[in-house]
Design an enzyme around this catalytic site. Structure first.
Site, PDB file in Angstrom:
ATOM      1  CE1 TYR A   1      -8.152   3.731  10.090  1.00 58.25           C
ATOM      2  CE2 TYR A   1      -9.695   5.093   8.849  1.00 58.25           C
ATOM      3  CZ  TYR A   1      -8.427   4.571   9.019  1.00 58.25           C
ATOM      4  OH  TYR A   1      -7.427   4.904   8.135  1.00 58.25           O
TER       5      TYR A   1
ATOM      6  CE  LYS B   1      -5.360   6.030  10.563  1.00 59.35           C
ATOM      7  NZ  LYS B   1      -3.899   5.927  10.413  1.00 59.35           N
TER       8      LYS B   1
ATOM      9  N   GLY C   1       0.804  -1.224   0.000  1.00 61.37           N
ATOM     10  CA  GLY C   1       0.000   0.000   0.000  1.00 61.37           C
ATOM     11  C   GLY C   1       0.837   1.274   0.000  1.00 61.37           C
TER      12      GLY C   1
ATOM     13  CG  ASP D   1       4.501  -4.486   7.205  1.00 59.14           C
ATOM     14  OD1 ASP D   1       4.089  -3.585   6.456  1.00 59.14           O
ATOM     15  OD2 ASP D   1       3.736  -5.312   7.750  1.00 59.14           O
TER      16      ASP D   1
ATOM     17  CG  ASP E   1       2.665  -5.958  16.604  1.00 60.02           C
ATOM     18  OD1 ASP E   1       2.273  -4.782  16.734  1.00 60.02           O
ATOM     19  OD2 ASP E   1       1.902  -6.934  16.667  1.00 60.02           O
TER      20      ASP E   1
ATOM     21  N   PRO F   1      -4.857  11.140   3.894  1.00 63.47           N
ATOM     22  CG  PRO F   1      -3.646   9.200   3.544  1.00 63.47           C
ATOM     23  CD  PRO F   1      -4.143  10.094   4.630  1.00 63.47           C
ATOM     24  N   GLY F   2      -7.378  10.302   1.349  1.00 61.36           N
ATOM     25  CA  GLY F   2      -8.818  10.102   1.201  1.00 61.36           C
ATOM     26  C   GLY F   2      -9.151   8.631   1.031  1.00 61.36           C
TER      27      GLY F   2
ATOM     28  CB  VAL G   1      -5.490   5.314  -0.642  1.00 64.52           C
ATOM     29  CG1 VAL G   1      -4.249   5.191  -1.514  1.00 64.52           C
ATOM     30  CG2 VAL G   1      -5.525   6.666   0.055  1.00 64.52           C
ATOM     31  CG  ASP G   2      -7.212   1.025  -5.957  1.00 64.12           C
ATOM     32  OD1 ASP G   2      -7.767   0.160  -5.255  1.00 64.12           O
ATOM     33  OD2 ASP G   2      -7.165   0.988  -7.198  1.00 64.12           O
TER      34      ASP G   2
HETATM   35  N1  LIG Z   1      -6.338   3.138   2.128  1.00 64.03           N
HETATM   36  C1  LIG Z   1      -6.973   4.235   2.476  1.00 64.03           C
HETATM   37  O1  LIG Z   1      -7.978   4.611   1.864  1.00 64.03           O
HETATM   38  C2  LIG Z   1      -6.491   5.077   3.628  1.00 64.03           C
HETATM   39  C3  LIG Z   1      -7.018   6.368   3.748  1.00 64.03           C
HETATM   40  C4  LIG Z   1      -6.581   7.200   4.759  1.00 64.03           C
HETATM   41  C5  LIG Z   1      -5.598   6.760   5.632  1.00 64.03           C
HETATM   42  N2  LIG Z   1      -5.092   5.501   5.515  1.00 64.03           N
HETATM   43  C6  LIG Z   1      -4.026   5.135   6.465  1.00 64.03           C
HETATM   44  O2  LIG Z   1      -2.802   5.051   5.745  1.00 64.03           O
HETATM   45  C7  LIG Z   1      -1.958   4.059   6.311  1.00 64.03           C
HETATM   46  C8  LIG Z   1      -1.577   3.030   5.242  1.00 64.03           C
HETATM   47  O3  LIG Z   1      -2.772   2.506   4.702  1.00 64.03           O
HETATM   48  P1  LIG Z   1      -2.781   1.439   3.512  1.00 64.03           P
HETATM   49  O4  LIG Z   1      -4.079   1.636   2.835  1.00 64.03           O
HETATM   50  O5  LIG Z   1      -1.528   1.497   2.728  1.00 64.03           O
HETATM   51  O6  LIG Z   1      -2.864   0.093   4.380  1.00 64.03           O
HETATM   52  P2  LIG Z   1      -2.502  -1.428   4.025  1.00 64.03           P
HETATM   53  O7  LIG Z   1      -3.415  -2.271   4.879  1.00 64.03           O
HETATM   54  O8  LIG Z   1      -2.493  -1.669   2.573  1.00 64.03           O
HETATM   55  O9  LIG Z   1      -1.010  -1.552   4.595  1.00 64.03           O
HETATM   56  C9  LIG Z   1      -0.755  -1.396   5.959  1.00 64.03           C
HETATM   57  C10 LIG Z   1       0.546  -2.077   6.331  1.00 64.03           C
HETATM   58  O10 LIG Z   1       0.710  -1.926   7.748  1.00 64.03           O
HETATM   59  C11 LIG Z   1       1.160  -3.157   8.284  1.00 64.03           C
HETATM   60  N3  LIG Z   1       0.771  -3.251   9.687  1.00 64.03           N
HETATM   61  C12 LIG Z   1      -0.487  -3.352  10.201  1.00 64.03           C
HETATM   62  N4  LIG Z   1      -0.438  -3.477  11.531  1.00 64.03           N
HETATM   63  C13 LIG Z   1       0.869  -3.448  11.879  1.00 64.03           C
HETATM   64  C14 LIG Z   1       1.556  -3.541  13.111  1.00 64.03           C
HETATM   65  N5  LIG Z   1       0.893  -3.736  14.273  1.00 64.03           N
HETATM   66  N6  LIG Z   1       2.898  -3.445  13.122  1.00 64.03           N
HETATM   67  C15 LIG Z   1       3.573  -3.289  11.952  1.00 64.03           C
HETATM   68  N7  LIG Z   1       2.987  -3.223  10.746  1.00 64.03           N
HETATM   69  C16 LIG Z   1       1.649  -3.308  10.723  1.00 64.03           C
HETATM   70  C17 LIG Z   1       0.475  -4.222   7.420  1.00 64.03           C
HETATM   71  O11 LIG Z   1       1.152  -5.473   7.512  1.00 64.03           O
HETATM   72  C18 LIG Z   1       0.543  -3.592   6.043  1.00 64.03           C
HETATM   73  O12 LIG Z   1       1.734  -3.932   5.363  1.00 64.03           O
HETATM   74  C19 LIG Z   1      -2.740   3.463   7.482  1.00 64.03           C
HETATM   75  O13 LIG Z   1      -2.346   4.137   8.666  1.00 64.03           O
HETATM   76  C20 LIG Z   1      -4.185   3.786   7.139  1.00 64.03           C
HETATM   77  O14 LIG Z   1      -4.986   3.873   8.288  1.00 64.03           O
HETATM   78  C21 LIG Z   1      -5.514   4.647   4.539  1.00 64.03           C
END
Ligand SMILES: NC(=O)c1ccc[n+]([C@@H]2O[C@H](COP(=O)([O-])OP(=O)(O)OC[C@H]3O[C@@H](n4cnc5c(N)ncnc54)[C@H](O)[C@@H]3O)[C@@H](O)[C@H]2O)c1
Length: 259
Positions: free
Chosen positions: A155, A159, A16, A36, A62, A185-186, A188-189
């Site tokens: 959630y 945030k 991501g 990660d 973690d 972010p908004g 996100v794919d």
């Molecule tokens: N995707 C969206 O639309 C979106 C929008 C706004 C904010 N966010 C935030 O952006 C960040 C990244 O989101 P993403 O969509 O890339 O998520 P994702 O789920 O694709 O990736 C998250 C990564 O975090 C790792 N992770 C989760 N828990 C963990 C832990 N306890 N210790 C270590 N690593 C851990 C996972 O293994 C994964 O690789 C997050 O904080 C999410 O809340 C996402």
């Protein structure tokens, strides 16, 4: 290159947005620690960077575990001689109606999104303060932290907590020339939103993919956000160009939320 000779840790770097930020930081000249709890995924991103002649190492962490978090920072120091940038990107979310939200749900999101962010920031800041050359912390907040949602209480609250912690940490670390800023972010794919889509679909009695299609329709820039869309802001906030910016949360969401 905007991050030449800098050392960065990206939590949640295996996929991501964390993966996209890690790749972009390496292109900008940084040595990157991909941290990660999915070590296999982190190793794959580190390999991708090395194969493109960048510098990266992977580490299993973690973010809820202070001992593992300290080892993550030690890895940056051992491999690359210090630490300049921390990206607190690891995060989790779950779509649950208000009345069904359990203690386990609440703890799951707050332990990773907030407590983990605190442990990582403390460990990184201690290292940066010891080095005495300042630093940058970039936190992944969300448009969800800007307002409430009936099905997303925990959630959204976690945030909003990130946005508040971003402000407090910025004030605490300003005397050490450590800038602390966040990105909101908004939609996100990423694999995260695939799961969010499934959970919304189940709750709203929609087909898989329908929630995503519906939400995307209201984005002013007219398309879903890609992980790469936030990398410009992530580089900017980690670079010398942001030396006089701290305590801010920057929306990178296609205009989806106005403030
Ligand atoms: N995707 C969206 O639309 C979106 C929008 C706004 C904010 N966010 C935030 O952006 C960040 C990244 O989101 P993403 O969509 O890339 O998520 P994702 O789920 O694709 O990736 C998250 C990564 O975090 C790792 N992770 C989760 N828990 C963990 C832990 N306890 N210790 C270590 N690593 C851990 C996972 O293994 C994964 O690789 C997050 O904080 C999410 O809340 C996402």
């Amino acid at each position: 290159m905007k991050l030449a000779d800098k050392v960065a840790i990206v939590t949640g770097g295996a996929q991501g947005m964390g993966r996209a930020i890690s790749l972009r930081y390496a292109q900008e000249g940084a040595s990157v620690v991909i941290a990660d709890r999915n070590l296999e995924g982190a190793e794959a991103v580190a390999r991708e960077i090395s194969d493109a002649d960048g510098k990266a190492v992977s580490v299993s962490v973690d973010v809820r575990d202070q001992g593992q978090v300290q080892r993550m920072v030690d890895t940056a120091v051992e491999h690359f001689g210090g630490l300049d940038i921390l990206v607190n990107n690891a995060g989790v979310g779950k779509i649950i109606p208000f009345l069904d939200t359990t203690e386990a749900d609440w703890n799951f999101m707050f332990d990773i999104n907030c407590k983990g962010l605190l442990w990582c920031s403390q460990a990184a800041a201690r290292q940066m303060i010891t080095q005495g050359r300042g630093g940058k912390i970039v936190n992944l907040a969300s448009q969800a932290g800007r307002r409430g949602e009936a099905l997303v209480l925990a959630y959204c609250a976690s945030k909003a907590c990130v946005i508040s912690m971003n402000q407090s940490m910025a004030l605490a670390l300003a005397p050490h020339k450590i800038n602390v800023n966040a990105i909101a972010p908004g939609i996100v794919d990423t694999p995260f939103w695939d799961e969010v889509d499934r959970q919304f679909a189940a709750l709203l009695n929609m087909e898989i993919g329908e929630p995503k299609r519906t939400f995307i329709q209201s984005i002013p820039l007219g398309r879903i956000e890609q992980p790469e869309d936030i990398t410009g802001a992530a580089v900017f906030l980690a670079s010398a160009d942001a030396d006089y910016i701290t305590q801010q949360t920057l929306n990178v969401d296609g205009g989806n939320w106005p403030s």
